[in-house]
Design a protein around this motif. Sequence first.
Motif, mmCIF file in Angstrom:
data_model
loop_
_atom_site.group_PDB
_atom_site.id
_atom_site.type_symbol
_atom_site.label_atom_id
_atom_site.label_comp_id
_atom_site.label_asym_id
_atom_site.label_seq_id
_atom_site.Cartn_x
_atom_site.Cartn_y
_atom_site.Cartn_z
ATOM 1 N N ALA B 159 41.166 57.897 49.271
ATOM 2 C CA ALA B 159 41.183 56.830 48.274
ATOM 3 C C ALA B 159 39.776 56.242 48.159
ATOM 4 C CB ALA B 159 42.173 55.750 48.693
ATOM 5 N N ILE B 186 38.775 54.902 41.661
ATOM 6 C CA ILE B 186 39.545 53.664 41.604
ATOM 7 C C ILE B 186 39.427 53.030 40.223
ATOM 8 C CG2 ILE B 186 39.431 53.160 44.069
ATOM 9 C CD1 ILE B 186 37.236 51.110 43.370
ATOM 10 N N THR B 192 42.204 49.207 42.781
ATOM 11 C CA THR B 192 43.142 50.104 43.466
ATOM 12 C C THR B 192 43.008 51.515 42.899
ATOM 13 O OG1 THR B 192 44.896 49.495 41.928
ATOM 14 C CG2 THR B 192 44.795 48.276 43.993
ATOM 15 N N TYR B 211 45.214 50.454 53.552
ATOM 16 C CA TYR B 211 46.182 49.415 53.213
ATOM 17 C C TYR B 211 46.070 48.251 54.179
ATOM 18 C CZ TYR B 211 50.712 47.796 51.397
ATOM 19 O OH TYR B 211 51.720 47.100 50.800
ATOM 20 N N ASN B 213 43.224 47.805 51.062
ATOM 21 C CA ASN B 213 42.005 48.585 50.863
ATOM 22 C C ASN B 213 40.767 47.768 51.223
ATOM 23 O OD1 ASN B 213 41.100 47.092 48.527
ATOM 24 N ND2 ASN B 213 42.689 48.150 47.341
ATOM 25 N N ASP B 219 47.298 48.850 47.294
ATOM 26 C CA ASP B 219 47.461 50.012 46.419
ATOM 27 C C ASP B 219 48.930 50.363 46.217
ATOM 28 O OD1 ASP B 219 44.528 50.450 47.509
ATOM 29 O OD2 ASP B 219 44.786 51.746 45.755
#
Lengths: 490, 456, 130
Positions: B159, B186, B192, B211, B213, B219
């Motif tokens: 991510a 993102i 997110t 989590y 982030n 997210d």
Amino acid sequence: MLIFERSREGRSAGAQQVETRSAIEALAPEMEAFLRAEPAKLPEVSELEVVRHYTNLSAKNFAIDRQFYPLGSCTMKYNPRGAAAAANLAGFSNRHPLAPEAQSQGYLACLYELQGYLRDLTGMKAVSLTPMAGAQGEFAGVAMIRAYHQKRGDHERVEILVPEAAHGTNPATAVMCGFVVREIPVTEDGDVDLAALKAVVGPRTAGLMMTNPSTCGVFERQIAEIAETVHEAGGLLYYDGANLNAILGKVRPGDMGFDVLHMNLHKTFATPHGGGGPGSGPVGVSERLLPFLPTPTVGKSSTGEYRWLTEKDLPDTIGRLSGFMGNAAILLRAYAYARLLGGAGMERVGAFATLNANYLAKRLTEVGFDLAFPNRRATHEFIVTLAKQAKHHQVTAMDVAKRLLDYGVHAPTTYFPLLIPECLLIEPTETESKAEIDGFVEAMARIAEEIGAEPDRVRSAPHTLPVTRLDDVKAARDLDLAWTDEVVSA
Amino acid sequence: MPFIPHTEAEQTAMLEVIGVPTIEALFDEIPPALRAGALTELPEGISEMALMQLMSKRARQDEVELCFLGAGAYEHHIPAAVWDLANRGEFLTAYTPYQAEASQGTLQLIYEFQTMIARLTGMEVANASVYDGATALAEAMLMAVRANKSNKSKKIVVAGNLNPRYLAVCRSIVTNQGLELESLPIDSSSGTVSTDDLSALTDAAALVISYPNFFGGLDPVDGLTDAAAAAGALVIGVVNPTAMALLRPPGCWGERGADIVVGEGQPLGIPLASGGPYLGFMCCRKAYVRQMPGRIIGRTLDQTGQPGYALTLQAREQHIRRGKATSNICTNQGLLVTAATIYLSLLGDEGLKRVALQSHTGMKELTTKASSIEGVKPRFTGPVFHEQVLSLPVSAAAVVAVMARQGVLPGLPLDEMGLSMPDCLLVNVTETKTSEDIARFTRGLAAAIEEVASAC
Amino acid sequence: MAEVRDDVRYLASHEWVKLEADETAVVGISDHAQAALGDVVYVELPEVGSRVAAGDEMAVVESVKAASDIYAPVTGEITAVNRVLEDAPETVNEAPFDTGWFVKIRPDDAASLESLLLPSAYQALCESEA
């Protein structure tokens, strides 16, 4: 009894329940989708229950504060409380790792000076303090070897050589760094088999990883020739600092020809083992590996301010190895320890560790134990082999180790190095007194008698500890890794 | 001699037993040409008192009054009992519990730790910890490649809002084994992960979700977990343990939950201490436990049938498996595990939830107050846990320099993390910050912005 | 003294292999090997349908004190694995030549088994190791 079994619904350590601005129900509706449905089922216990539970658990441990710990290769010595007190001062323990440099000059000054002390003690050109344990220091060192060859376009060097007596981390690290491992045999005297080394070293050799004194508890006498052999073939020489305590102030890895090393600050520089960690494994390098050091390191500007050196200063760095600055507080302990001992104190460490080991080795032979390398000087440690006892009495090194626990001594390291049968690797360290060592010899002498007179008593030891020998096979077959019973309701 | 107990008489007696005249003679196997010269950089030794005077002076230099820095390390209250107990010599000076009979205290404590971490994250099993959160993630990536039997991929999709330091550490560690890291973009307004295009998950060994982030936001973990599962990728959750008291844990994400969960254990009773020692926790599905690195404690029976604890699954580890081990690691952060276990016992579910809630609502209060300053507003939309990116009308670094001089560290300028967001400040609030502290932050921020703006 | 079955062939790394009537090769570890390992606690088996080449590491057997790779004695396709070992790894200790088998391989060339160690040669090897 587990802490979970002490739990009762509705009980809590009240003083640890902070006041809140609002109830959970008052949270913005947008949070609802993210909330946890069921509690985690942490224990519900009072503060006294916690204090008593963990105090009682602690009493089930052996520890240096209570017992002699002649654990070879682990350097279980006394770690001065003063070093801990200095590292735990409020200004240090409350310092956020990302605090601006201007608000970090006290801390950075300690690290900068520590880099210098470690350079001095190891004879290396530069030091990076960031690796968080010996194994991570090894990783950094071998990754630097890889980066060095790659930078030169030397892509054929895919092999790391390791003596067969090496600690398991050496081959594991080489593999983590993408290398293939080749093991080199060791001679009967505990030295590297030079002829075998010469036969395998060549254009595929990236480097050789070595400990000196070796894991056999002897000083590798041919080190200059080994260094020359590896260097001539274009490889680099890695020093595993596991046994640095033995040679502090006596001989420096840099002078022996090593290109890169790690140090175990938790063994040699005042950090207690904490039941398995934390450690700290700074690395030192020779000139040619300097561009690859892991970041950050600490520099000093012309105006006297300390500052972080990062990727911007070291564009060829192997990179960062921790979220912030390694095990920062351990570095402060090491700094404090170096200041307490000074140069002369450091030299005494190697001297008295060696005196104690040689004395203990001699005394043990007097009471009937065999040394694995009887013709060699012990370094800071040495190996006893119980091959004779195993053969004649079916008593193993493990049995003797367990029986020692009954005598109030922590067992030496057993079955390492792997190539010596039924071995005990024994390291008394410099902080133990003659009386303590004599006490250990006495215990070993009594066990030697027991082996002859009542071997079953030794084979079934320990008899005086909170548990008897545990069923390792059951532990591995019927894995029980987390408590599952429901919390007992009130 | 500091820390060396030998009297002159004892030394003489010991040398006599060995049969050498001096200690120096014991070093006769070292070739003379290699012997070290004098140490030149080490100063002379000093007493403990002198040491404390020196160190107290340096420690005072670094003291600040208020700290709103987070970004992976958080200032929480640490109950007095935590380190009182953890610093007991029996915990502090014990070795790794290889001799199980002489280490039941440490072993049982780690078993309790494994249980607590598994329960917090909603996972089946946990290990005894690794170095820190960042290296735990690197180990999780290597583990995912081994564990994912559905493909032979070495690609890890990450991510794009992961802590940049974690990403840097993972690069340093995993690329040596040929792993490729690919970033998921993102959304620029929410911060997110954008779920529009998840085609990167095809042929990936795993997806890494942070989590909260790095920007403090939350997210869409359910959708991401299900998308990864559908693509045959494992899900690695990187979570804040305090947040787990409030937020849905990774074991409950999507249809089947995360596969591997890691995180930084520092918020659980461990002081900031310049970045370490901390602890990295690591959990997974039971089916993957043999691919997990690090020590693991199991409950078993002794010869008399009473329960006891021992290191188990050691055949994964370097001391047995050497070059084929799951990792070269041979440390768990034992002492920090001790502290974290005691911390979680003292707080319990309710205590930890209160810490999380008070941190979350404090962050909200700060955001509201700071947003009243002209030009200050949250950079991203959407809910946060206890961290928030504020965009400022001037350089964040300049504001930090001004406020730091007044004893307040207001947060982290994001360009320090290599993100080109020069006006953005990452701010954290925990339960330790009162409404008065937040008011002081806001006053200081307004004044600093004015000072920086007028200097331009 | 460990049993050496005379109706199978061996590898120097202590695997045995036996060609069944249907031309599949059954592979396990020898009695000598299980005794040296001690109590087996876990066996990692390959995927059915995967291909292996002679000399490949295809499985792992774990005791408390050691972990050993199991090498493929022949090149071919894995047609079956012994699922019993997943829940009862001790079967390897109890019946290494029978219910403790590891995998079945359909060899590309069944004749390649001929080059493996005969029982007599394997017996000599075990004796020299002792």
